[in-house]
Design an enzyme around this catalytic site. Structure first.
Site: not given
Ligand code: 6LW
Length: 527
Positions: A35, A191
């Protein structure tokens, strides 16, 4: 005259070598470093990655060339900033965002176990960082966007779409209704949003597909912050979940952030993972941070490394390289503090550790908690950063009770770890390899030893770990046994972290307070 021309040619040659350096190796942050989020101040670049149940939280890295990085601290170093009491594995801190605005650095993140979304500020990214200001919006992957009119927006993940809400950056107070602005191209888990202002557009870049093999990055743009957002016709602009990416040793690429370098070039940092073998579908090192060039024509759509895939060896021009001196492979525990690479599990019980009690040694006092519990176990660890490595230490441990144990562990989470440990058995001591992989829990190997001082060594290879020990006074290591790496992989163990190598001591439920002393620790990458 000839001499002068020769000198000039030499000078031009040297200068062009500095300004047009070519090539680098991915990943740029190895081992559990997911991240990533990046910002730039002048010629300095700063990056943060997520840290879950580990303490201190959110490592902060610095670079002057985007390729070479050095850790300068952590964002969250105090218990008041980072409550991790009884946090489950892969709970705690999810994805952060790092921004610089008007002389202040901001990290915004989510403690999914205690308090939710919050942000902290600092004038120096190395710290100290302020106390968290909590924002009453329930989500993960928050970001802050400053608009040109002075308004600030909270941009975040949503089950159906990315959400944008105006908020007061001084207090964290929410000022408007939340607006669902873009749901991505229809893959699961929209996300990791970031908004960038460029050429009169708001560009909204997100992660989609979930953080496993179907991961990707997509982008959309609008003339207005709340949309409507038009999806890029090239989406996804980064993924290995396609035919070009199928045999790539890097998988799961996604969750990106963009940065414009001092020379005007654009770059993306993002997470991905290296599988233990091409097509093996196991990864043990956790999600790591990668770098790729971004080609971004004016009024156009960005392209990441041309076709949206990346390699371990990147044959592209870079900024002039400014490497750091390599970190020492062996630590003697002579300093009065551990380096930034060391992490505890949850808020550490400070009195269980000392670098002063016995000069040149790390003392770890056994906690009644075991590595199987989601507790403040007596344990300190660093990342496994390569498949091939050697980790070793010398430990002195005199167990008092049958439940006392100490040693070196490879841990993916509290239900998946391999412990190379010294315990008491009858009137003697034994070295054991204990395997915990879900409900499989057994002693794989055991050898008696006559001394309480022992050298412990783990050799890593992509598919196999091998465990060794050497009694004090002996000249050579004895092989205890080996174990497949895959039972510690994310695919088997689940979760968001990566394998950590830890020194630990536990009294298994009793309060013996037995102490283990570690004289040195060595970690070397390579075969
Ligand atoms: C993070 C989300 C994700 O919050 O995994 O790869 C979660 N993306 O964006 C935890 O790293």
């Amino acid at each position: 005259m000839k001499k002068l021309v020769f000198c000039l040619l030499m000078l031009i040659g040297t200068l062009s070598a500095v300004s047009a350096q070519s090539g680098y190796t991915n990943p740029i942050l190895k081992g559990f470093n997911p991240d990533p989020s990046i910002c730039r101040v002048g010629n300095d670049y700063y990056m943060v990655t997520s840290s879950f149940e580990y303490f201190p939280g959110l490592p902060i890295y610095h670079s002057q060339d985007l390729v070479n990085w050095q850790q300068i601290g952590h964002c969250l170093t105090r218990d008041s900033q980072l409550p991790l009491h009884k946090v489950n594995a892969s709970g705690g801190l999810f994805a952060p965002s790092l921004r610089y605005h008007d002389g202040l650095f901001y990290v915004i993140c989510t403690n999914v176990s205690h308090g939710g979304n919050f942000y902290c500020t600092a004038t120096d990214p190395a710290g100290p960082w302020g106390e968290p200001i909590y924002v009453g919006i329930n989500s993960i992957d928050p970001d802050i966007f400053w608009d040109e009119d002075g308004r600030t927006y909270f941009v975040t993940q949503g089950d159906e779409a990315i959400r944008v809400t105006e908020f007061d950056i001084k207090t964290g107070t929410v000022l408007s209704e939340e607006r669902k602005v873009w749901g991505g191209i229809g893959q699961r888990f929209p996300e990791a949003p970031h908004i960038y202002r460029k050429d009169g557009y708001y560009y909204l870049m997100i992660g989609e597909g979930g953080t496993e093999y179907a991961h990707s990055v997509t982008i959309a743009r609008s003339r207005h912050i709340y949309g409507p957002y038009e999806s890029c016709p090239l989406n996804p602009i980064l993924t290995h979940c396609n035919r070009i990416g199928q045999g790539n040793p890097i998988q799961g690429v996604g969750h990106a952030d963009l940065i414009q370098a001092t020379d005007g070039s654009w770059w993306a940092v993002f997470l991905g993972f290296r599988v233990t073998q091409v097509y093996s579908y196991y990864h043990i090192l956790g999600r790591e941070t990668f770098l790729a060039p971004v080609d971004w024509p004016t009024n156009g759509w960005p392209q990441i490394n041309g076709n949206g895939t990346v390699n371990l060896t990147m044959n592209v021009p870079t900024l002039p390289l400014k490497p750091f001196a390599p970190a020492p492979t062996r630590i003697e525990f002579d300093e009065d503090k551990l380096g930034f690479e060391w992490q505890y599990l949850r808020n550490p019980v400070r009195e269980n550790y000392s670098l002063k009690e016995k000069k040149g040694h790390l003392m770890i006092k056994a906690s009644p908690y075991t590595l199987d519990e989601a507790e403040s176990v007596s344990f300190v660890s660093r990342r496994q950063t390569e498949h091939d490595f050697i980790a070793a230490t010398t430990m002195t441990f005199q167990p008092k009770a049958d439940t006392d144990e100490a040693g070196l562990t490879l841990i993916q989470n509290n239900t998946h770890h391999y412990d190379l440990r010294l315990i008491k058995k009858g009137n003697g001591h034994v070295i054991q390899l204990r395997v915990r992989a879900g409900s499989i829990d057994y002693i794989a190997f055991e050898q008696p030893i006559s001394k309480s001082e022992v050298e412990l060594k783990i050799e890593g290879a992509p598919l196999y770990y091998t465990f060794y020990y050497k009694e004090a006074g002996s000249n050579s290591y004895k092989k205890l046994g080996g174990m497949d790496t895959r039972y510690l992989s994310t695919e088997v163990a689940g979760g968001f972290t990566g394998v950590m190598i830890g020194m630990y001591a536990s009294s298994g439920g009793k309060k013996t307070g037995t102490k283990a002393y570690f004289d040195w620790f060595e970690y070397k990458e390579g075969k």
